[in-house]
Design an enzyme around this catalytic site. Structure first.
Site, PDB file in Angstrom:
ATOM      1  N   GLU A 196      -6.500  -3.798   0.531  1.00 18.46           N
ATOM      2  CA  GLU A 196      -6.028  -2.826  -0.483  1.00 18.46           C
ATOM      3  C   GLU A 196      -5.008  -3.541  -1.359  1.00 18.46           C
ATOM      4  O   GLU A 196      -3.969  -3.998  -0.875  1.00 18.46           O
ATOM      5  CB  GLU A 196      -5.397  -1.591   0.179  1.00 18.46           C
ATOM      6  CG  GLU A 196      -6.406  -0.717   0.894  1.00 18.46           C
ATOM      7  CD  GLU A 196      -5.825   0.614   1.395  1.00 18.46           C
ATOM      8  OE1 GLU A 196      -4.865   1.134   0.785  1.00 18.46           O
ATOM      9  OE2 GLU A 196      -6.342   1.118   2.406  1.00 18.46           O
TER      10      GLU A 196
ATOM     11  N   GLU B 148      -4.013   1.165   8.346  1.00 21.60           N
ATOM     12  CA  GLU B 148      -2.570   1.450   8.232  1.00 21.60           C
ATOM     13  C   GLU B 148      -2.077   2.144   9.512  1.00 21.60           C
ATOM     14  O   GLU B 148      -1.511   3.243   9.474  1.00 21.60           O
ATOM     15  CB  GLU B 148      -2.260   2.262   6.969  1.00 21.60           C
ATOM     16  CG  GLU B 148      -2.627   1.482   5.711  1.00 21.60           C
ATOM     17  CD  GLU B 148      -1.997   2.001   4.416  1.00 21.60           C
ATOM     18  OE1 GLU B 148      -1.433   3.108   4.414  1.00 21.60           O
ATOM     19  OE2 GLU B 148      -2.075   1.266   3.403  1.00 21.60           O
TER      20      GLU B 148
HETATM   21  O1  AHR Z   1      -5.755   3.719  -1.542  1.00 21.37           O
HETATM   22  C1  AHR Z   1      -5.097   4.915  -1.278  1.00 21.37           C
HETATM   23  C2  AHR Z   1      -4.417   4.922   0.090  1.00 21.37           C
HETATM   24  O2  AHR Z   1      -3.403   3.961   0.097  1.00 21.37           O
HETATM   25  C3  AHR Z   1      -5.276   4.532   1.257  1.00 21.37           C
HETATM   26  O3  AHR Z   1      -5.998   5.601   1.772  1.00 21.37           O
HETATM   27  C4  AHR Z   1      -4.272   4.083   2.266  1.00 21.37           C
HETATM   28  O4  AHR Z   1      -4.803   3.153   3.170  1.00 21.37           O
HETATM   29  C5  AHR Z   1      -3.139   3.534   1.418  1.00 21.37           C
HETATM   30  O5  AHR Z   1      -1.922   4.054   1.816  1.00 21.37           O
END
Ligand code: AHR
Length: 573
Positions: free
Chosen positions: A371, A236
């Site tokens: 994710e 991110e």
């Molecule tokens: O999964 C929780 C968080 O969500 C992770 O650390 C991040 O990459 C995303 O914003």
């Protein structure tokens, strides 16, 4: 997570809403309209076998997409709340049954799932993690303030706040071996130099005895190299991973990947891709990456896309905190709204893929959805130290199923996906605290869907009456039946979601190109859409074998219960 601006969290999520229209149109492939398109394109639909059926599923054996790999069933563990400490790691001396410190029940259950990639150590945590803290004798490892300390300020002290580093690289590799997963390491791009990245590669992959780092690895118990192939280059980077512009990140990415030791391992770098629908991040990064020539694309194996389903306000707000709903208490309108949020995945994949193709015309780079999952407001964690811990209901099972179906349908574009996160966190497959352990409905979906792995994904077209529901100032709608199919030798696996909260759906299943012989069905559903498993009731939601009706005139007719996930196994003649 965004850069630390003092905002509670994820302020940049607003850009998802702004970008949403750009990709929305790509989500309509499973509707009647698409059937009509298919028909005009020369596909005639099979004759109706039953007047009662109000829906149809057409599996097109002649239209393979790509092979379904185990990496689409990947996982993610971060040093966050109760994920690693309590969830995965209980310690060698624990009274909780363990293998070398790793929770035994977790290992046993993961062994029942496809052996996909396991991403570690974050997440946002990755860009504050020094891998050297987690190697060498455990007793000598430093205790460090965790990235998530600010979000945990009101929570009791735990390893989630001050990380003891007992779980480091060797422990993670052992976990992967025990659980049957492939390691995927996320390197720190925000707060360590490129040298630390390539020395981490050296620590992991250099031949036994070849360098001081190889000897350090050996003293940690692992003489043989780990052969780690997947490396994330930051996380991110538009937010917590450095708050870069795409151009700035592209320059850093080039620098970090300009040289690394390979030791014969085909290193596969994964770039920190967009937040949801931010097509500009993808376009601007790739443009900058290739300004010195298209050869730079060869250094990028995967492009990470993150998409969380979180806003159940039905149009009332785009605020990251106010928009979230409860994990267990929700209305039927919120059920559909959350599923709609999840179903955006289809358009996100197509949208980013289209933009990637503007620059990467041969589509060498694939998407890595590392994710994904549902994200609710706090309140249902099994222990107060489990930051972002939440319960998982039938709604999450349906969400997981429709997302995995989406990945199968896009198996030519998505090379890897990692649900966030494995245990004690967001869309978890397991909840655990001390000696208690339970599987969530999402675990059952992963297990039910496992037979897809290794199969050839096939184009599958579903049609069913759309469902309507109430949004704040509008009527929302959602598709009536969705799914995916894959073929392994003569066995067809067809997985189907009926999202309707109260109506069963009877559907004709026509397999174009072969005739069905034997049929088996397994279904996950519950009398109450809020149903979930808990330590007290661990089997409240679990799959069961269903009665099936033999095929007639080459067509299978099956009744899909309300709010359900079904796997049909069809032997073909
Ligand atoms: O999964 C929780 C968080 O969500 C992770 O650390 C991040 O990459 C995303 O914003």
């Amino acid at each position: 997570m965004p850069a630390d601006t003092g905002e509670p969290s994820k302020a940049s999520v607003a850009s998802i809403g702004e970008e949403r229209d750009e990709v929305r149109d790509a989500c309509s492939r499973r509707e009647f309209l698409r059937i009509a398109t298919a028909a005009t394109a020369g596909l005639t639909l099979a004759p109706r076998a039953s007047r009662a059926a109000d829906a149809r599923i057409e599996v097109l054996l002649g239209e393979p997409v790509a092979r379904v790999t185990a990496d689409l069933y990947g996982h993610f563990i971060e040093h966050l709340g109760g994920v690693v400490y309590d969830g995965v790691w209980v310690g060698k001396e624990s009274r909780v049954p363990n293998s070398g410190g790793v929770r035994q029940a977790l290992i046993d259950h993961m062994r029942r799932l496809p052996s996909g990639a396991i991403r570690w150590p974050g997440g946002c945590f990755a860009d504050s993690y020094d891998w050297r803290d987690g190697v060498g004798p455990a007793a000598a490892r430093p205790r460090r303030t965790n990235f998530w300390i600010n979000d945990m300020a009101s929570l009791p002290d735990s390893p989630g706040k001050y990380d003891p580093n007992t779980f480091g690289t060797n422990e993670f590799m052992r976990f992967c071996r025990l659980a049957g997963g492939t390691p995927y390491l996320a390197a720190n791009l925000r707060s360590l130099p490129a040298r630390d990245f390539y020395q981490w590669v050296e620590y992991c992959n250099s031949p036994a005895g070849s360098s001081s780092l190889a000897e350090l690895r050996e003293r940690g118990g692992d003489r043989d190299p780990f052969g780690v192939r997947y490396w994330g280059v930051g996380n991110e980077s538009w937010g917590c991973g450095g708050n870069f512009t795409p151009e700035e990140y592209a320059v850093e990415y080039r620098r970090f990947t300009a040289w690394l030791p390979r030791y014969g391992v085909p290193l596969s770098y994964i770039g920190s891709g967009p937040n949801g629908g931010d097509l500009g991040w993808t376009r601007r990064f790739l443009t900058k990456l290739t300004e010195k020539g298209e050869g730079a694309l060869g250094s990028l194996w995967g492009w990470a896309l993150h998409h969380y389903s979180w806003n159940t306000s039905r149009g009332a707000t785009t605020d990251w905190t106010a928009g979230k709903g409860d994990a267990v208490q929700f209305s039927t309108d919120e059920w559909y709204e959350l599923l709609n949020e999840a179903d955006r995945m289809d358009g996100l994949i197509s949208g980013h893929w289209g933009v990637m193709g503007e620059i990467d015309r041969r589509h060498r780079v694939k998407l890595v959805v590392d994710e994904w999952g549902a994200w609710y407001r706090p309140g249902t964690a099994v222990d107060p130290t489990h930051l972002f811990g939440q319960q998982s209901t039938m709604r999450d099972a349906v969400l997981a199923a429709l997302t995995l179906d989406t990945f199968h349908r896009h198996a030519d574009k998505v090379a890897m996906a990692n649900v966030a996160q494995l245990v004690n966190c967001l869309h978890s497959l397991f909840l655990a605290h001390e000696d208690r352990f339970v599987t969530t409905p999402t675990f059952h979906v992963f297990e039910m869907y496992a037979p897809h792995v290794g199969g050839q994904s096939l184009r599958t077209v579903c049609s069913a009456p759309r469902i309507t529901y109430q949004r704040v100032n509008a009527t929302g709608s959602f598709w009536g039946l969705g799914g995916s199919a894959s073929l392994k030798e003569r066995t067809l696996t067809l997985t189907v979601v009926n999202p309707h909260v109260s109506e069963a759906r009877e559907a004709e299943v026509a397999i174009r190109g072969a005739a069905p012989a034997a049929l088996k069905a397994v279904t996950l559903s519950a009398p109450d859409i809020h149903a979930h498993n808990s330590f007290a009731e661990p089997t409240a939601v679990q799959p069961r074998e269903e009665q099936t009706t033999p095929a007639r005139d080459g067509i299978v007719v099956h009744r899909f219960p309300p709010a359900s996930v079904t796997r049909l196994t069809i032997e073909l003649r």
